[in-house]
Design a protein around this motif. Structure first.
Motif, short mmCIF file in Angstrom:
data_model
loop_
_atom_site.label_atom_id
_atom_site.label_comp_id
_atom_site.label_asym_id
_atom_site.label_seq_id
_atom_site.Cartn_x
_atom_site.Cartn_y
_atom_site.Cartn_z
N ASP A 174 5.00 8.33 1.08
CA ASP A 174 4.66 8.41 -0.35
C ASP A 174 3.50 9.37 -0.58
OD1 ASP A 174 6.62 6.61 -1.20
OD2 ASP A 174 5.31 4.87 -0.95
N LYS A 175 2.51 9.29 0.28
CA LYS A 175 1.35 10.17 0.14
C LYS A 175 1.74 11.63 0.30
CE LYS A 175 -2.11 6.79 1.63
NZ LYS A 175 -3.12 6.44 2.67
N ASN A 176 2.64 11.90 1.24
CA ASN A 176 3.08 13.28 1.45
C ASN A 176 3.86 13.81 0.24
OD1 ASN A 176 1.99 13.51 4.02
ND2 ASN A 176 3.83 12.67 5.02
N ILE A 177 4.67 12.92 -0.37
CA ILE A 177 5.42 13.31 -1.57
C ILE A 177 4.46 13.62 -2.71
CG2 ILE A 177 7.01 12.48 -3.36
CD1 ILE A 177 8.39 10.80 -1.14
N ILE A 178 3.43 12.79 -2.85
CA ILE A 178 2.44 13.01 -3.92
C ILE A 178 1.71 14.33 -3.71
CG2 ILE A 178 0.28 12.14 -4.91
CD1 ILE A 178 1.30 9.31 -4.32
N LYS A 179 1.38 14.66 -2.47
CA LYS A 179 0.69 15.92 -2.16
C LYS A 179 1.52 17.13 -2.60
CE LYS A 179 -2.01 14.15 1.74
NZ LYS A 179 -2.17 14.16 3.22
N LYS A 180 2.83 17.02 -2.45
CA LYS A 180 3.72 18.11 -2.87
C LYS A 180 3.82 18.22 -4.38
CE LYS A 180 6.56 17.83 1.32
NZ LYS A 180 7.90 17.50 1.87
N MET A 181 3.64 17.08 -5.06
CA MET A 181 3.78 17.04 -6.52
C MET A 181 2.48 17.36 -7.26
SD MET A 181 5.90 13.53 -7.17
CE MET A 181 7.62 13.31 -6.75
N ILE A 182 1.34 17.20 -6.58
CA ILE A 182 0.05 17.14 -7.25
C ILE A 182 -0.28 18.38 -8.09
CG2 ILE A 182 -1.38 18.09 -5.40
CD1 ILE A 182 -2.15 14.94 -7.51
N LYS A 206 0.85 -1.19 0.00
CA LYS A 206 0.00 0.00 0.00
C LYS A 206 0.88 1.24 0.00
CE LYS A 206 -3.91 -2.25 0.35
NZ LYS A 206 -4.91 -2.21 -0.75
N LEU A 207 0.32 2.34 -0.42
CA LEU A 207 1.06 3.60 -0.37
C LEU A 207 1.37 3.95 1.08
CD1 LEU A 207 -0.73 5.89 -2.97
CD2 LEU A 207 1.70 5.36 -2.92
N SER A 208 2.64 4.23 1.35
CA SER A 208 3.02 4.64 2.70
C SER A 208 2.66 6.10 2.91
CB SER A 208 4.53 4.44 2.89
OG SER A 208 5.25 5.34 2.04
N GLU A 217 -3.13 2.04 -7.86
CA GLU A 217 -3.33 2.64 -6.54
C GLU A 217 -2.78 4.07 -6.48
OE1 GLU A 217 -2.44 1.71 -1.80
OE2 GLU A 217 -2.20 0.14 -3.32
N ILE A 218 -1.61 4.26 -7.08
CA ILE A 218 -1.00 5.61 -7.12
C ILE A 218 -1.90 6.54 -7.93
CG2 ILE A 218 1.01 6.96 -7.84
CD1 ILE A 218 2.63 4.31 -7.64
N TYR A 219 -2.36 6.06 -9.07
CA TYR A 219 -3.20 6.87 -9.96
C TYR A 219 -4.49 7.29 -9.26
CZ TYR A 219 -5.67 8.20 -14.24
OH TYR A 219 -6.36 8.89 -15.21
N ASN A 220 -5.13 6.32 -8.58
CA ASN A 220 -6.39 6.61 -7.88
C ASN A 220 -6.19 7.61 -6.75
OD1 ASN A 220 -7.87 4.93 -9.53
ND2 ASN A 220 -7.75 3.16 -8.15
#
Length: 287
Positions: free
Chosen positions: A245-253, A240-242, A275-278
């Motif tokens: 990872d979620k925090n990194i995605i939030k910065k990139m979004i 699952k996304l850690s 899962e990443i895409y969703n």
């Protein structure tokens, strides 16, 4: 552009020619290789007895010089003198492309130092042949022969196990049973193919899951070219996304596209791209 005349000009040009020869079936030689070998003043080969079978088949009369790993350094001065005097010399191995897990690199580097022209006459390769029939990733890492010492073997396979690409090895029949336990230890979950006697009478391809490998009951005949598949990610057992990872995605979004984020986060992580895409879509909808 006149390809034919350009090819003929290069065959007649003096220098060192790196000539690929058949890895099994003697019919696999190229027309250009035959022409080059015929026009060579000397042909450097590993085993004159092996090379003579090929040369006799195609009525090639050029003089042979034995050039193997035990005498290639000793031969250097004489060969460089021949090349400097305007001779045309071809380098061949017992099978396949010279200087790839075979003698050749020492002479090639010496030619580079002496400004002697070097030409490639491409042809058969056990590496390319094995990868082409494997069905694995076309991105591959070629290693060659395994180290002699067990600890060196263990260390090397541990390093290679992190690479997410196909891996290609050469293995002699007397050593294959020794490396199977190490392959199972380091490449769990991957697929493997043992290519034996490629293009020869007893050509054989053994496809297995690495986890299911067993030692050979009898020592097989003929060298193996082994290809281990890239890492295989089971979408059903992916992590699952850690939170990191979620925090990194939030910065990139707001800076990158969903596709770009999916590629970056999914690289070298056992997390399904879906899962990443969703998660990216969820963040975008929240915004």
């Amino acid at each position: 552009m006149i390809i034919k005349s350009q090819s003929l000009r290069k065959v007649n040009e003096n220098g060192l020619y790196i000539v690929s020869t058949p890895i099994g079936n003697l019919k696999d030689i190229t027309l250009r290789a035959i022409e080059t070998l015929r026009k060579s003043d000397f042909i450097l080969c590993e085993d004159t007895r092996v090379s003579k079978n090929l040369l006799d088949r195609y009525e090639i009369k050029s003089k042979l010089i034995s050039n193997h790993k035990f005498n290639e350094k000793k031969n250097i001065v004489k060969i460089i003198e021949y090349l400097k005097s305007g001779k045309t010399i071809s380098l061949i191995s017992d099978a396949g492309t010279p200087s790839i897990s075979d003698p050749g690199s020492i002479l090639i580097n010496e030619c580079v130092k002496n400004d002697i022209k070097i030409f490639s006459i491409p042809g058969p390769s056990a590496v390319a042949s094995a990868v082409s029939v494997s069905g694995f990733s076309e991105k591959f890492f070629f290693y060659g022969f395994f180290p002699e010492k067990k600890q060196s073997l263990i260390n090397e396979l541990e390093k290679l196990s992190v690479l997410d690409s196909s891996l290609v090895f050469f293995v002699s029949p007397r050593k294959v049973n020794k490396i199977i336990p190490e392959l199972k230890k380091n490449f769990k979950g991957r697929k493997i193919i043992f290519c034996r006697e490629i293009s020869k009478l007893y050509e054989e391809y053994i496809r297995k899951e690495v986890d299911d490998l067993e030692i050979f009951e009898e020592e097989p005949k003929g060298e193996f070219t082994i290809v281990v598949s890239e890492k295989i990610v089971d979408e059903n057992t992916s992590q699952k996304l850690s939170e990191s990872d979620k925090n990194i995605i939030k910065k990139m979004i707001n800076k990158l596209s969903t596709k770009e984020i999916t590629t970056i986060i999914g690289h070298n992580k056992n997390v399904s791209k879906k899962e990443i895409y969703n998660y990216c879509l969820k963040l975008k909808n929240e915004n």
